[in-house]
Design an enzyme around this catalytic site. Structure first.
Site, short mmCIF file in Angstrom:
data_model
loop_
_atom_site.label_atom_id
_atom_site.label_comp_id
_atom_site.label_asym_id
_atom_site.label_seq_id
_atom_site.Cartn_x
_atom_site.Cartn_y
_atom_site.Cartn_z
N GLY A 33 -1.58 12.83 -11.57
CA GLY A 33 -2.43 12.10 -10.64
C GLY A 33 -1.92 12.22 -9.23
O GLY A 33 -0.74 12.51 -8.99
N GLU A 34 -2.81 12.00 -8.26
CA GLU A 34 -2.39 12.13 -6.87
C GLU A 34 -3.28 11.28 -5.98
O GLU A 34 -4.49 11.17 -6.19
CB GLU A 34 -2.48 13.60 -6.43
CG GLU A 34 -1.98 13.85 -5.03
CD GLU A 34 -1.96 15.33 -4.68
OE1 GLU A 34 -1.61 15.67 -3.53
OE2 GLU A 34 -2.29 16.14 -5.57
N GLY A 35 -2.66 10.64 -4.99
CA GLY A 35 -3.37 9.87 -3.99
C GLY A 35 -2.97 10.33 -2.61
O GLY A 35 -2.35 11.38 -2.45
N TYR A 37 -0.77 9.06 -0.48
CA TYR A 37 0.68 9.06 -0.26
C TYR A 37 1.47 8.73 -1.51
O TYR A 37 2.59 8.25 -1.45
CB TYR A 37 1.05 8.07 0.87
CG TYR A 37 0.39 6.72 0.77
CD1 TYR A 37 -0.81 6.46 1.43
CD2 TYR A 37 0.95 5.71 0.02
CE1 TYR A 37 -1.43 5.23 1.33
CE2 TYR A 37 0.35 4.47 -0.08
CZ TYR A 37 -0.84 4.23 0.58
OH TYR A 37 -1.45 3.02 0.48
N ALA A 38 0.88 8.97 -2.66
CA ALA A 38 1.57 8.74 -3.94
C ALA A 38 1.14 9.80 -4.95
O ALA A 38 0.01 10.27 -4.93
CB ALA A 38 1.28 7.35 -4.48
N LYS A 39 2.08 10.18 -5.81
CA LYS A 39 1.79 11.10 -6.90
C LYS A 39 2.26 10.47 -8.21
O LYS A 39 3.21 9.69 -8.22
CB LYS A 39 2.50 12.44 -6.68
CG LYS A 39 2.02 13.21 -5.45
CD LYS A 39 2.79 14.50 -5.27
CE LYS A 39 2.31 15.25 -4.02
NZ LYS A 39 3.06 16.51 -3.81
N VAL A 40 1.57 10.81 -9.29
CA VAL A 40 1.92 10.27 -10.60
C VAL A 40 2.28 11.43 -11.52
O VAL A 40 1.54 12.42 -11.60
CB VAL A 40 0.77 9.45 -11.21
CG1 VAL A 40 1.17 8.90 -12.58
CG2 VAL A 40 0.37 8.30 -10.28
N LYS A 57 5.30 6.97 -10.94
CA LYS A 57 4.57 6.93 -9.68
C LYS A 57 5.57 7.12 -8.54
O LYS A 57 6.52 6.34 -8.41
CB LYS A 57 3.84 5.60 -9.53
CG LYS A 57 3.03 5.47 -8.25
CD LYS A 57 2.33 4.11 -8.20
CE LYS A 57 1.54 3.93 -6.92
NZ LYS A 57 0.87 2.60 -6.87
N ASP A 151 -7.12 -6.62 -6.03
CA ASP A 151 -7.72 -5.29 -6.07
C ASP A 151 -8.11 -4.92 -7.50
O ASP A 151 -7.87 -3.80 -7.97
CB ASP A 151 -6.76 -4.25 -5.50
CG ASP A 151 -7.44 -2.91 -5.21
OD1 ASP A 151 -8.68 -2.90 -5.04
OD2 ASP A 151 -6.74 -1.88 -5.16
#
Length: 376
Positions: A33-35, A37-40, A57, A151
């Protein structure tokens, strides 16, 4: 956060990181996974000659907004240190190096709720009741210790292989006073309560419950109740109590479910359910696993420790100076018993806390002494 499969890690672990991971039995497998400013990453943990899969994460604060680094990330770490519940994703281990944080948590094999609904379609009323009650159990626990999520949405609800739900992503969570208010706009518009959209101080516990009502709607209808992108239009529909169910769903809805919707998605905060009220409503009690005489009991003690705010501050100071030593943060092991109305299966127990606060401080002092010794 998008889900992908990629064997190219691009992490370039230092020897100290490799040692930290190796000692605790962690092996990174692939990126899932990827956002922004974060990767999983999917990883393995070796325990007693056996391995389990975990999700890791990785948050890169260098690419994150200043407000997130200075306010929301410390809050998230503080909350993760305090919580433990069968329907909240279990955090196994956290450490920080320079500008990156590494969070190892339980891997949910089935993915998130949104992916499940998009690929398999809407769920039955019975399945929706089982799952939304698990969400409400997690929320009742959090609100009972004065923590709000802020959230809640389908993307932040994970599903295990045994089809149990786990609430995750505490990036907007915080500790509040028992009757505390919040003024920060958080979450996605489609899941946001009307009092939040009005831009006024709001009761975050009640806004969490509104979001649970939206999640329930999506489970049954496979669409959002308020799909408009304009906050003004969404607010108008919310205040007008304008809900458009799938015709087949509305035709088959029980009277108790309709009443539950009215109380969850109630614009008037004073008349809206609390999480505990929802768990005791007639629709939830329809489940045959519910025992009329049972009460949900959440017993927690103040034993264990939460991450000290000064520890986070010092870690951020070291990160800004480029110091490469690793700060280890361990979630506490809450001593609690839970009488669940749904008999949740596969109730993971947190591993025994391996490092106390005193040991962490002792190690830090030893490292400082070694660095201060002259090189011969």
């Amino acid at each position: 956060m998008s889900m992908i499969g990629d064997t190219n890690l691009n992490l370039s672990f230092t020897k100290s990181e490799e040692h930290t991971l190796m000692v605790r039995g962690y092996t990174i497998e692939k990126r899932i996974g990827e956002g922004s400013y974060a990767k999983v990453f999917l990883c393995k943990k070796i325990m007693n000659n056996k391995f389990i899969f975990l999700a890791c994460k990785v948050i890169d604060t260098k690419n994150a907004p200043v407000d997130y680094v200075n306010k929301f990330l410390p809050r998230e770490l503080n909350v993760l240190m305090k919580i433990g519940h069968p329907n909240i994703i279990h955090v196994d281990f956290i450490f920080q190096r320079k500008v990156k944080y590494y969070m190892f948590m339980r891997y949910a094999e089935t993915g998130d709720l949104l992916d499940y609904l998009m690929t398999r379609g809407r769920v039955s009323e019975n399945r929706a009741r089982f799952w939304i009650a698990q969400c409400a159990l997690a929320l009742t626990y959090l609100h009972g210790i004065n923590i709000v999520h802020r959230d809640i949405k389908c993307e932040n609800i994970l599903i295990t292989e045994s089809l149990n739900l786990k609430l995750c992503d505490f990036g907007f969570s915080r500790v509040i006073t028992p009757e505390g208010y919040s003024s920060t706009y958080c979450g996605s518009i489609a899941y946001t309560a009307p009092e939040v959209l009005k831009g006024r101080p709001y009761q975050p516990k009640k806004s969490d419950v509104w979001s649970v009502g939206v999640v329930l709607f999506v489970m049954l209808n496979r669409k959002l109740p308020y799909p408009e992108s304009s906050p003004k239009k969404v607010l108008e529909n919310q205040l007008a109590r304008s809900l458009s169910h799938n015709p087949k769903v509305e035709e088959q809805m029980s009277p108790d479910l309709k009443l539950a919707f009215n109380k969850l998605l109630e614009p008037d905060v004073r008349s809206r359910y609390s999480a505990a009220d929802f768990l005791n409503c007639d629709w939830i009690k329809t489940d045959p696993r519910y025992k009329q005489d049972d009460k949900i009991k959440i017993i927690q003690t103040t034993s264990g420790y939460s991450v000290n705010s000064s520890l986070i501050k010092k870690a951020k100071e070291r990160a800004s100076k480029g110091v490469s030593d690793i700060t280890v943060l361990r979630p506490q092991r809450p001593e609690m018993s839970i009488l669940s109305i749904l008999g949740t299966s596969n109730m993971e127990q947190d591993p025994k806390q391996e490092e106390t606060k005193e040991k962490i401080l002792q190690k830090a002092r030893q490292q400082k002494m070694r660095r201060s010794q002259p090189v011969r």
